[in-house]
Enzyme design. Structure first.
Site, short mmCIF file in Angstrom:
data_model
loop_
_atom_site.label_atom_id
_atom_site.label_comp_id
_atom_site.label_asym_id
_atom_site.label_seq_id
_atom_site.Cartn_x
_atom_site.Cartn_y
_atom_site.Cartn_z
N GLY A 1 -50.64 -23.15 -7.08
CA GLY A 1 -50.82 -21.77 -6.63
C GLY A 1 -52.25 -21.45 -6.28
N SER B 1 -53.64 -21.02 -3.30
CA SER B 1 -53.87 -20.45 -1.97
C SER B 1 -54.45 -19.05 -2.00
CB SER B 1 -52.56 -20.45 -1.17
OG SER B 1 -51.58 -19.65 -1.83
N SER B 2 -54.40 -18.39 -3.16
CA SER B 2 -54.92 -17.02 -3.23
C SER B 2 -55.18 -16.64 -4.68
CB SER B 2 -53.91 -16.03 -2.62
OG SER B 2 -52.72 -16.02 -3.39
N GLY B 3 -55.76 -15.45 -4.86
CA GLY B 3 -55.93 -14.87 -6.19
C GLY B 3 -56.66 -15.74 -7.17
N ASP C 1 -44.73 -27.27 -3.25
CA ASP C 1 -43.73 -26.21 -3.44
C ASP C 1 -43.09 -26.46 -4.79
OD1 ASP C 1 -41.54 -24.55 -3.51
OD2 ASP C 1 -40.90 -24.97 -1.45
N SER D 1 -50.11 -17.57 -18.26
CA SER D 1 -49.05 -16.65 -18.63
C SER D 1 -49.49 -15.24 -18.24
CB SER D 1 -48.76 -16.78 -20.13
OG SER D 1 -47.75 -15.89 -20.52
N ALA E 1 -39.25 -11.96 -18.60
CA ALA E 1 -38.42 -13.05 -19.12
C ALA E 1 -39.08 -14.39 -18.81
CB ALA E 1 -37.03 -13.00 -18.50
N SER E 2 -39.64 -14.52 -17.62
CA SER E 2 -40.28 -15.78 -17.23
C SER E 2 -41.53 -16.04 -18.05
CB SER E 2 -40.61 -15.78 -15.73
OG SER E 2 -41.73 -14.97 -15.42
#
Length: 271
Positions: A9, A11-13, A53, A131, A147-148
């Protein structure tokens, strides 16, 4: 010591900032993401970029195998890929609910499975799971996201016990409010799923309340420093907390009963 680090992850943030900062520290950093066009600027900053992905098993296997063939090892996996799908339990489709868990939980678990054999062989490694305080506190409309993240918290605790004999550390990072595109995606989903439902008025108030806090959110560098600290520590903490309202929120969750916490959360909605 220079480490080989894989960040999902990126690609951003926060993921992008993690990659930039860790590369500046001299590590060999692989920034992985589905939207590879958004990784181009990382390449110019010394980050190796790779397509990934986390809902596609072949993509995940290819990513890990490519790095192992090139570097011979992966020292740190930062499981950062994820998003927030907001809406009521009544209105969110089971298809979307499963996608939320697929990205935030099963993708994280599969990436962990793929790097562990190498880490066990070298008798060292770190799994850093991003998290959220949303893994300890649940708000209205975020049931599947919470939940995740609750699942990530529990999974990390089990994993930590399982891999400790092999010299592998498991660390959980629990961000509070952080500036990113996360909130925009979450709230767009919320408004879309509640637009013509019995929950529309409450959802509108929820969005208004949280829009007021966005400007107060911490810069992603705050969380990046925690990731760096966990990587460099010989014996890292099991959890690191940072970001807007993270520590106060967890303090209240620890000491307040459920009914009182419900009142506190609902009191934040405009009258």
């Amino acid at each position: 010591m220079k480490k080989v680090i894989l960040i999902t992850g990126a690609s951003s943030g926060m993921g992008k900032v993690f990659a930039q900062d860790l590369a500046k520290e001299g590590h060999i950093v692989y920034g992985a993401a589905r939207r590879t066009d958004l990784l181009n600027d990382l390449s110019k900053q010394g980050v190796q970029t790779i397509s990934l992905d986390v809902t596609d098993d072949e993509s995940m296997k290819f990513c890990v195998q490519t790095i192992l063939e090139k570097e011979g090892r992966i020292d740190v996996l930062v499981n950062n890929a994820g998003y927030g799908s907001y809406g009521t339990i009544e209105d969110v489709s089971m298809e979307e609910a499963k996608r939320q868990l697929d990205v935030n939980v099963f993708g994280l678990a599969r990436m962990t499975q793929l790097v562990l054999p190498g880490m066990r062989k070298q008798k060292s490694g770190k799994i850093i799971n991003i998290s959220s305080i949303g893994g300890k506190i649940a708000t209205p409309f975020g049931a599947w996201y919470h939940a995740s993240k609750f699942a990530v918290e529990g999974m990390s605790d089990s994993l930590r016990l399982e891999v400790a004999p092999f010299g592998i550390d498991v660390v959980v990072i629990e961000p509070g409010g952080v500036k990113s595109e996360w909130a925009t995606i979450a709230y767009e989903n919320l408004i879309k799923t509640t637009e013509n439902t019995a929950y529309k008025d409450m959802a509108d108030k929820f969005k208004q309340a949280f829009e007021k806090t966005i400007a107060k959110n911490a810069e992603p560098q705050v969380i990046s420093r925690l990731v760096s600290k966990a990587i460099s520590a010989k014996r890292p903490k099991t959890r690191y907390v940072g970001g807007y309202m993270a520590k106060p929120a967890l303090f209240f969750r620890k000491w307040l009963g459920d009914r009182t916490m419900d009142k506190v959360l609902l009191s934040q909605l405009p009258k």
